[in-house]
Design a protein around this motif. Structure first.
Motif, PDB file in Angstrom:
ATOM      1  N   SER A 177       0.819  -1.224   0.000  1.00 51.28           N
ATOM      2  CA  SER A 177       0.000   0.000   0.000  1.00 51.28           C
ATOM      3  C   SER A 177       0.845   1.264   0.000  1.00 51.28           C
ATOM      4  CB  SER A 177      -0.928   0.006   1.225  1.00 51.28           C
ATOM      5  OG  SER A 177      -0.177   0.140   2.429  1.00 51.28           O
ATOM      6  N   VAL A 178       2.171   1.114   0.059  1.00 51.27           N
ATOM      7  CA  VAL A 178       3.063   2.278   0.075  1.00 51.27           C
ATOM      8  C   VAL A 178       3.800   2.350  -1.256  1.00 51.27           C
ATOM      9  CG1 VAL A 178       3.328   2.109   2.577  1.00 51.27           C
ATOM     10  CG2 VAL A 178       5.006   1.017   1.091  1.00 51.27           C
ATOM     11  N   PRO A 179       4.397   3.493  -1.590  1.00 45.63           N
ATOM     12  CA  PRO A 179       5.106   3.615  -2.877  1.00 45.63           C
ATOM     13  C   PRO A 179       6.292   2.658  -2.970  1.00 45.63           C
ATOM     14  CG  PRO A 179       4.672   5.788  -1.915  1.00 45.63           C
ATOM     15  CD  PRO A 179       4.329   4.780  -0.865  1.00 45.63           C
ATOM     16  N   SER A 180       6.770   2.477  -4.193  1.00 50.65           N
ATOM     17  CA  SER A 180       7.945   1.644  -4.452  1.00 50.65           C
ATOM     18  C   SER A 180       9.084   2.512  -4.993  1.00 50.65           C
ATOM     19  CB  SER A 180       7.616   0.559  -5.480  1.00 50.65           C
ATOM     20  OG  SER A 180       6.600  -0.293  -5.033  1.00 50.65           O
ATOM     21  N   PRO A 181      10.210   2.604  -4.290  1.00 47.13           N
ATOM     22  CA  PRO A 181      10.488   2.069  -2.959  1.00 47.13           C
ATOM     23  C   PRO A 181       9.784   2.888  -1.882  1.00 47.13           C
ATOM     24  CG  PRO A 181      12.341   3.354  -3.748  1.00 47.13           C
ATOM     25  CD  PRO A 181      11.374   3.291  -4.886  1.00 47.13           C
ATOM     26  N   PRO A 182       9.652   2.347  -0.667  1.00 44.33           N
ATOM     27  CA  PRO A 182       8.930   3.070   0.382  1.00 44.33           C
ATOM     28  C   PRO A 182       9.636   4.363   0.774  1.00 44.33           C
ATOM     29  CG  PRO A 182       9.208   0.748   0.948  1.00 44.33           C
ATOM     30  CD  PRO A 182      10.085   1.014  -0.244  1.00 44.33           C
ATOM     31  N   PRO A 183       8.890   5.379   1.187  1.00 45.70           N
ATOM     32  CA  PRO A 183       9.507   6.627   1.660  1.00 45.70           C
ATOM     33  C   PRO A 183      10.221   6.416   2.989  1.00 45.70           C
ATOM     34  CG  PRO A 183       7.151   6.663   2.036  1.00 45.70           C
ATOM     35  CD  PRO A 183       7.425   5.421   1.235  1.00 45.70           C
ATOM     36  N   LEU A 184      10.897   7.462   3.444  1.00 45.19           N
ATOM     37  CA  LEU A 184      11.718   7.357   4.640  1.00 45.19           C
ATOM     38  C   LEU A 184      10.926   6.881   5.844  1.00 45.19           C
ATOM     39  CD1 LEU A 184      14.458   7.812   5.972  1.00 45.19           C
ATOM     40  CD2 LEU A 184      13.772  10.189   6.391  1.00 45.19           C
ATOM     41  N   LEU A 185       9.736   7.431   6.041  1.00 42.96           N
ATOM     42  CA  LEU A 185       8.912   7.056   7.193  1.00 42.96           C
ATOM     43  C   LEU A 185       7.818   6.068   6.816  1.00 42.96           C
ATOM     44  CD1 LEU A 185       8.670  10.511   9.007  1.00 42.96           C
ATOM     45  CD2 LEU A 185      10.199   8.594   9.480  1.00 42.96           C
ATOM     46  N   ASN A 186       8.003   5.364   5.710  1.00 46.97           N
ATOM     47  CA  ASN A 186       7.182   4.232   5.277  1.00 46.97           C
ATOM     48  C   ASN A 186       5.811   4.612   4.733  1.00 46.97           C
ATOM     49  OD1 ASN A 186       9.292   2.578   6.029  1.00 46.97           O
ATOM     50  ND2 ASN A 186       8.379   1.954   7.973  1.00 46.97           N
ATOM     51  N   PHE A 187       5.000   5.348   5.486  1.00 46.60           N
ATOM     52  CA  PHE A 187       3.613   5.567   5.098  1.00 46.60           C
ATOM     53  C   PHE A 187       3.362   7.030   4.770  1.00 46.60           C
ATOM     54  CE2 PHE A 187       3.585   1.731   7.669  1.00 46.60           C
ATOM     55  CZ  PHE A 187       2.835   0.868   6.875  1.00 46.60           C
ATOM     56  N   VAL A 188       2.852   7.275   3.558  1.00 45.07           N
ATOM     57  CA  VAL A 188       2.454   8.617   3.164  1.00 45.07           C
ATOM     58  C   VAL A 188       1.167   9.001   3.884  1.00 45.07           C
ATOM     59  CG1 VAL A 188       1.768  10.079   1.223  1.00 45.07           C
ATOM     60  CG2 VAL A 188       3.563   8.351   0.921  1.00 45.07           C
ATOM     61  N   ASP A 189       0.236   8.054   3.986  1.00 45.58           N
ATOM     62  CA  ASP A 189      -1.019   8.236   4.714  1.00 45.58           C
ATOM     63  C   ASP A 189      -1.078   7.229   5.843  1.00 45.58           C
ATOM     64  OD1 ASP A 189      -2.012  10.213   2.823  1.00 45.58           O
ATOM     65  OD2 ASP A 189      -2.304   8.519   1.444  1.00 45.58           O
ATOM     66  N   LYS A 190      -2.040   7.396   6.721  1.00 44.60           N
ATOM     67  CA  LYS A 190      -2.209   6.462   7.829  1.00 44.60           C
ATOM     68  C   LYS A 190      -2.507   5.071   7.268  1.00 44.60           C
ATOM     69  CE  LYS A 190      -5.102   5.477  11.865  1.00 44.60           C
ATOM     70  NZ  LYS A 190      -3.963   5.010  12.668  1.00 44.60           N
ATOM     71  N   PRO A 191      -1.787   4.043   7.730  1.00 45.46           N
ATOM     72  CA  PRO A 191      -2.019   2.690   7.197  1.00 45.46           C
ATOM     73  C   PRO A 191      -3.435   2.196   7.475  1.00 45.46           C
ATOM     74  CG  PRO A 191      -0.610   2.611   9.144  1.00 45.46           C
ATOM     75  CD  PRO A 191      -0.747   4.058   8.768  1.00 45.46           C
ATOM     76  N   ARG A 192      -4.001   1.518   6.496  1.00 48.31           N
ATOM     77  CA  ARG A 192      -5.344   0.936   6.638  1.00 48.31           C
ATOM     78  C   ARG A 192      -5.191  -0.566   6.780  1.00 48.31           C
ATOM     79  NH1 ARG A 192      -8.955   2.798   1.798  1.00 48.31           N
ATOM     80  NH2 ARG A 192     -10.429   1.513   3.006  1.00 48.31           N
ATOM     81  N   VAL A 193      -5.361  -1.053   7.996  1.00 46.60           N
ATOM     82  CA  VAL A 193      -5.192  -2.477   8.274  1.00 46.60           C
ATOM     83  C   VAL A 193      -6.412  -3.235   7.767  1.00 46.60           C
ATOM     84  CG1 VAL A 193      -4.882  -4.224  10.070  1.00 46.60           C
ATOM     85  CG2 VAL A 193      -3.773  -1.979  10.288  1.00 46.60           C
ATOM     86  N   LYS A 194      -6.181  -4.216   6.912  1.00 50.28           N
ATOM     87  CA  LYS A 194      -7.280  -5.009   6.355  1.00 50.28           C
ATOM     88  C   LYS A 194      -7.655  -6.126   7.313  1.00 50.28           C
ATOM     89  CE  LYS A 194      -6.018  -4.187   1.515  1.00 50.28           C
ATOM     90  NZ  LYS A 194      -5.694  -4.817   0.212  1.00 50.28           N
TER      91      LYS A 194
END
Length: 549
Positions: free
Chosen positions: A508-525
């Motif tokens: 759910s994050v860009p490839s490669p991931p940004p420095l702090l991993n999540f651009v938006d709040k993670p949505r746990v499925k």
């Protein structure tokens, strides 16, 4: 959030630049990459050494090296493969890179300790290399460092054992970090039964690393004390007991087998449902079996010692426990196959490598049951049957799972795709070569050929020659796969954020991931994961294309 960029352009948390930004980084993703290049170097070196050993054994008598050199090369191959490749590879690389992302956090709980673990790993590797060129040369004891020979030999066992001790410390600290991270830092919306199965496998492995590694650490320290001070802990002529060393060594080293294989099982548990377009069959059973393997696998160490003079009761107990520990492993295999049943199978390099893993690991597991039964084990103990079984489990298992993980997560780690055609060809050569390399060893073992011997009787020459040819084919396959991945940097075919249709958070994050991993709040499925949306999308548009296309 930091702007998404290549790892080579992203500033480090300490705002350093250049090489300092890497050597002093606290970013779990950069550390995963640093582990990856180091592990691939050691793996390549160990493969070359193994090929030299196998070339020597293709015919009787001296071919490339004498007996002393053979023993040193044999030990070097084992030490590198066990302590510098198989044990750290999947947890240190993919665990560091993806565990925090999979549980919805920005980093591991102890980022500085994580960096320290990497330096311990590198320092241990440097010590191992130094032991090649100092004293009387590299140890000639085999990777098990069995006493009393490891105490009495003039080779540089002390430095080699010290390197293994430091590598064990690195492994233990990594395990401590992972356990704490899973408990303290996973997203508040993620319950225990929503944790991805790869993270579950790392969690179970981490407990084994924490609890079992101190045993081998103490044992290796005792070997050094024995060599330096001659206190007589293990030497029979001084009142010591070499069997004590075997118990201490295998009390760690058999649980270490599960340190090696459990992360690989976690990789397969991630790949199979994605390319079957079905939720994993028996999620709770697989998660529970990971913990069961970690627990039960710590109780079966003495099945390595049936010929050491144990009582009949001990032999019965350890044989029974050995057969019981096969049950949770079989649960995983059953769940993987059941997941694929009536699934919308999409063949891909990660899935093909996973299928090879299932087959090769199953052969290794079944031959392990032969060794777990005391009667057959007496006949094939310390023969090439054991060598073949060990490599089917460790290399056919962890080695193939490692390459499956590389091909699965490579687009996410670097944002680029690789050539599927070269990947398929390399995998085919690797699997066919593996079978031709190790199947003859099963036959040689049943015929009575002992392992660790520099030379052999004429009746074993045919099997060793075939095994040597298979070794060259296998190494070519692995080299081609690695070459294919490396040249993807030159071709730089962009990879989308989710090229496979994966349901876990790293996709759910860009490839490669940004420095702090999540651009938006993670949505746990919620579990079970729903692939219907992905299937519908694939009906409207074709799947990801390879670089070759």
């Amino acid at each position: 959030m930091t702007q998404v960029a290549s790892f080579f352009e992203t500033p480090s948390p300490s705002h350093l630049t250049g090489i300092k930004a890497w050597l002093l980084t606290h970013d779990h993703k950069r550390l995963g990459l640093m582990y990856m290049w180091a592990v691939l170097f050691w793996f390549s070196l160990a493969m070359i050494v193994g090929l030299l050993i196998r070339t020597e054994l293709m015919s009787q008598g001296k071919t490339l090296m004498d007996a002393d050199m053979y023993n040193a090369m044999f030990t070097l191959h084992g030490v590198i493969m066990i302590f510098l490749f198989i044990i750290p590879a999947i947890p240190a690389i993919f665990g560091n890179f993806f565990l925090p992302i999979q549980i919805g956090t920005d980093d591991v709980f102890f980022p500085r300790l994580n960096l320290f673990s990497w330096y311990l790993y590198m320092f241990g590797g440097v010590l191992a290399v130094l032991s090649l060129f100092t004293g009387q040369g590299f140890a000639d004891t085999g990777w098990t460092f069995y006493v009393p020979f490891s105490v009495s030999t003039e080779r540089n066992v002390t430095l080699t054992v010290s390197a293994a001790f430091i590598l064990g410390m690195s492994s233990m600290l990594t395990g401590l970090n992972f356990v704490t991270t899973v408990h303290r830092m996973r997203d508040k919306a993620m319950g225990w039964m929503q944790i991805p199965l790869f993270t579950w496998s790392l969690y179970a492995t981490a407990w084994v690393q924490i609890l079992a590694t101190p045993v081998i650490s103490i044992t290796l320290v005792l070997v050094v004390i024995e060599r330096l001070l001659g206190v007589g802990l293990f030497e029979p002529d001084k009142g010591g007991d070499p069997i004590l060393y075997q118990h201490l060594f295998w009390m760690y080293s058999h649980p270490a087998v599960y340190i090696m294989i459990l992360p690989g099982m976690g990789v397969i548990s991630e790949i199979i449902p994605v390319f079957s377009r079905k939720a994993i069959f028996g999620y709770k059973a697989i998660a529970g079996s990971s913990m069961a393997i970690a627990i039960a696998g710590s109780l079966v160490w003495a099945h390595h010692m049936y010929t050491s003079g144990m009582s009949d009761v001990s032999v019965f107990v350890f044989s029974l426990l050995t057969f019981l520990v096969a049950v949770p492993s079989a649960v995983k295999v059953f769940s993987w196959v059941s997941t694929m049943y009536k699934g919308a199978i999409e063949m891909s390099p990660p899935l093909l490598m996973s299928l090879m893993f299932i087959y090769l690991f199953s052969v290794g597991g079944l031959t392990g049951l032969v060794l777990g039964a005391a009667g057959p084990d007496i006949h094939v103990h310390d023969t090439y049957f054991v060598v073949a079984h060990f490599h089917f489990v460790m290399f056919g298992g962890t080695g193939f799972a490692f390459y499956a993980a590389l091909h699965y997560w490579w687009p996410k780690m670097f944002g680029i795709m690789y050539d599927f055609k070269k990947a398929y060809i390399g995998m085919t050569f690797a699997c066919v070569g593996f079978m031709f390399h190790y199947m003859p060893m099963l036959v040689l073992g049943l015929q009575g050929m002992p392992r660790r011997y520099y030379d052999y009787l004429p009746q074993y020459e045919g099997g060793n020659f075939v095994a040597g040819i298979g070794g060259y084919v296998m190494v070519f396959g692995f080299a081609l796969m690695l070459y294919n991945l490396i040249i993807s940097f030159r071709k730089r075919v962009p990879a989308p954020a989710d090229p496979w249709g994966g349901p876990t958070l790293e996709w759910s994050v860009p490839s490669p991931p940004p420095l702090l991993n999540f651009v938006d709040k993670p949505r746990v499925k919620s579990y079970p994961y729903d692939f219907s949306e992905i299937l519908k999308r694939e009906e409207d548009a074709p799947g990801p294309e390879s670089a070759a296309d």
